[in-house]
Design an enzyme around this catalytic site. Structure first.
Site, PDB file in Angstrom:
ATOM      1  N   GLY A   9     -13.188  34.974   8.986  1.00 40.89           N
ATOM      2  CA  GLY A   9     -12.476  35.749   7.958  1.00 40.89           C
ATOM      3  C   GLY A   9     -10.995  35.853   8.286  1.00 40.89           C
ATOM      4  O   GLY A   9     -10.521  35.304   9.293  1.00 40.89           O
ATOM      5  N   GLN A  10     -10.262  36.571   7.450  1.00 38.13           N
ATOM      6  CA  GLN A  10      -8.806  36.698   7.627  1.00 38.13           C
ATOM      7  C   GLN A  10      -8.490  37.323   8.976  1.00 38.13           C
ATOM      8  O   GLN A  10      -7.744  36.775   9.777  1.00 38.13           O
ATOM      9  CB  GLN A  10      -8.271  37.614   6.526  1.00 38.13           C
ATOM     10  CG  GLN A  10      -8.080  36.883   5.228  1.00 38.13           C
ATOM     11  CD  GLN A  10      -6.736  37.199   4.645  1.00 38.13           C
ATOM     12  OE1 GLN A  10      -6.317  38.349   4.682  1.00 38.13           O
ATOM     13  NE2 GLN A  10      -6.044  36.208   4.175  1.00 38.13           N
ATOM     14  N   LEU A  11      -9.118  38.480   9.270  1.00 41.36           N
ATOM     15  CA  LEU A  11      -8.840  39.170  10.546  1.00 41.36           C
ATOM     16  C   LEU A  11      -9.459  38.388  11.699  1.00 41.36           C
ATOM     17  O   LEU A  11      -8.819  38.134  12.727  1.00 41.36           O
ATOM     18  CB  LEU A  11      -9.422  40.583  10.482  1.00 41.36           C
ATOM     19  CG  LEU A  11      -9.352  41.442  11.739  1.00 41.36           C
ATOM     20  CD1 LEU A  11      -7.919  41.659  12.197  1.00 41.36           C
ATOM     21  CD2 LEU A  11     -10.050  42.782  11.493  1.00 41.36           C
ATOM     22  N   TYR A 140     -17.624  49.423  -1.376  1.00 40.97           N
ATOM     23  CA  TYR A 140     -17.043  49.067  -0.074  1.00 40.97           C
ATOM     24  C   TYR A 140     -16.565  50.325   0.645  1.00 40.97           C
ATOM     25  O   TYR A 140     -16.871  50.543   1.811  1.00 40.97           O
ATOM     26  CB  TYR A 140     -15.877  48.121  -0.333  1.00 40.97           C
ATOM     27  CG  TYR A 140     -15.017  47.738   0.834  1.00 40.97           C
ATOM     28  CD1 TYR A 140     -13.735  48.284   0.973  1.00 40.97           C
ATOM     29  CD2 TYR A 140     -15.445  46.807   1.764  1.00 40.97           C
ATOM     30  CE1 TYR A 140     -12.914  47.901   2.022  1.00 40.97           C
ATOM     31  CE2 TYR A 140     -14.616  46.423   2.817  1.00 40.97           C
ATOM     32  CZ  TYR A 140     -13.355  46.973   2.936  1.00 40.97           C
ATOM     33  OH  TYR A 140     -12.534  46.591   3.969  1.00 40.97           O
TER      34      TYR A 140
HETATM   35  C1  VAH Z   1      -9.953  44.859   0.771  1.00 38.87           C
HETATM   36  N1  VAH Z   1      -8.425  43.793   2.339  1.00 38.87           N
HETATM   37  O1  VAH Z   1      -9.137  44.666  -0.107  1.00 38.87           O
HETATM   38  C2  VAH Z   1      -9.472  44.786   2.211  1.00 38.87           C
HETATM   39  C3  VAH Z   1      -8.942  46.122   2.632  1.00 38.87           C
HETATM   40  C4  VAH Z   1      -7.415  48.008   2.094  1.00 38.87           C
HETATM   41  C5  VAH Z   1      -7.975  46.726   1.630  1.00 38.87           C
HETATM   42  O2  VAH Z   1      -9.995  46.981   2.935  1.00 38.87           O
HETATM   43  O3  VAH Z   1     -11.079  45.118   0.531  1.00 38.87           O
END
Ligand code: VAH
Length: 319
Positions: A9-11, A140
Site C-alpha cells: 500500500g501507499q504507507l 472506515y
Molecule cells: C483515507 N487516506 O482517505 C486515508 C486516510 C485521512 C484519510 O484515512 O481513507
C-alpha cells in the site's frame, strides 16, 4: 523479525523500505494480499498473505519468530463505503486477530494506523484535540475508532505494547492511490506530469489535514522507537503536518506546469471529507516523543515533481 501486512500500500511501500534500512533485509518480511507486489520488494523477503487468514497469520508469526508487526492492511475510507461490512471485517477483525496473536506469542510491539476519520461532523474542525468528540459517519471511521478502543483495552488488560497514529491524508508517490478520500492529492501529480487536466472529486475549498509520506514514516519510527514509559496515549495519537485545499495544491503545482488545468466535480467522497477535521492539534505527540514535521506544502510539491518522473520511468521499465 518484523512482519509488515499491507506492505504494497501507499504507507507500506515506503515504511517497509525504511524498516529494512533499520533492521536489515533478513529481518523484514513484507506481505500483501496482492501476489504481484513481490516485484516491489527486491530488497527484503516477500510473501503473499491475506490478513483474514488467521491460521496462516498465526503460522507465520510462530515459524518466523516474529517479534514486531506493522499491521497496515486495510480498506480505506472511499472503498469502505462501497463494501461497509467487508471493510469492518478486514479493518476490525484482522486487528483483533493480531491483538490476540500479540498476547499468545508475546510480541514486543505492534503498530496499527488509525486516522482522522475517527472524528465526525460534530467534532470541532479547527485544531481538533486528542480527546475531542468522535462520532464517525463512515464505515472506515467506525472501524478505526473501535480499533483504537481495542488497542487501549489490550494494553490495559494484557500489557500489549500496541502503538498507533491518527494519520491525516498521506501523500506518497511511490505507490498508486488506494481508495482514500485524500487520494486526489496523489492522483493530481500523475495528471500534471501526463499533461492532462485534473478532475478533483472534492470541491476547491475542501480543507483537510495532510502529510507528506516521509513525515509519516518519520513519525511511525519515532513512535515505535520511543521508550515505553514515554507513551501516554494507548488508543492512537493525533498527528499533524499541514492542511490544504485542492485549490491550494493546484496553485502550488501550476508554476511547474503553466498549462495545467483543474475542474471540481465533487462526488460521494465530499460527504466523507466534510465530516473530517480541517486541522489537527498534535501536542501530545510533540510532548511525549518530540514529534515535529519536516514538510510543508511547497517543499512536498517540489520534491514529488522532482522524483515522480523517475519513478514512472522505472515503473514503465518494470511493466
Ligand atoms: C483515507 N487516506 O482517505 C486515508 C486516510 C485521512 C484519510 O484515512 O481513507
Amino acid at each position: 523479525k518484523v512482519l509488515v501486512t499491507g506492505a504494497a500500500g501507499q504507507l507500506g511501500t515506503e515504511l517497509t523500505q525504511q524498516l529494512t534500512e533499520v533492521y536489515g533485509p533478513e529481518a523484514v518480511i513484507a506481505t500483501d494480499i496482492n501476489p504481484e507486489a513481490n516485484a516491489s520488494f527486491p530488497y527484503c523477503r516477500f510473501s503473499k498473505l491475506d490478513v483474514m487468514d488467521r491460521d496462516r497469520l498465526r503460522k507465520y508469526i510462530r515459524e518466523e519468530k516474529i517479534t514486531q508487526v506493522y499491521h497496515l492492511a486495510a480498506i480505506l475510507s472511499a472503498s469502505a463505503e462501497k463494501k461497509p461490512l467487508l471493510s469492518w471485517q478486514v479493518n476490525m477483525d484482522s486487528l483483533l486477530h493480531l491483538l490476540e496473536l500479540a498476547r499468545e506469542f508475546k510480541l514486543n510491539k505492534l503498530f496499527w494506523p488509525s486516522s482522522i476519520a475517527v472524528f465526525g461532523p460534530d467534532t470541532p474542525k479547527i485544531q481538533t484535540r486528542q480527546h475531542a468528540a468522535k462520532e464517525p459517519i463512515t464505515a472506515y471511521g467506525i472501524a478505526k475508532l473501535a480499533g483504537e478502543r481495542w488497542c487501549a483495552y489490550y494494553h490495559q488488560h494484557y500489557g500489549i505494547d500496541v502503538r498507533s497514529l491518527r494519520f491525516p491524508g498521506l501523500i506518497g508517490y511511490k505507490a498508486l492511490p488506494g481508495g482514500g478520500t485524500t487520494d486526489y492529492a496523489v492522483a493530481i501529480f500523475h495528471q500534471a506530469l501526463a499533461g492532462k487536466s485534473f478532475r478533483s472529486f472534492l470541491k476547491k475549498d475542501s480543507r483537510l489535514p495532510m502529510m507528506y509520506m516521509p513525515d509519516a514514516i518519520k513519525a511511525t519510527l519515532a513512535l515505535m522507537q520511543a521508550p515505553k514509559d514515554r507513551i501516554s496515549i494507548h488508543s492512537s495519537y493525533n498527528l499533524a503536518a499541514m492542511s490544504f485545499t485542492p485549490e491550494e495544491l493546484y496553485r502550488g503545482i501550476l508554476p511547474y506546469f503553466p498549462e495545467f488545468t483543474i475542474t471540481y466535480d465533487p462526488d460521494y467522497r465530499q460527504t466523507i471529507a466534510d465530516g473530517w477535521p480541517q486541522s489537527i492539534d498534535d501536542r501530545e505527540a510533540r510532548r511525549d516523543w518530540n514529534w515535529s514535521p519536516d514538510y510543508e506544502l511547497p517543499a512536498m510539491i517540489r520534491e514529488i515533481l522532482q522524483e515522480l518522473p523517475t519513478w514512472i520511468q522505472n515503473k514503465q521499465s518494470d511493466l
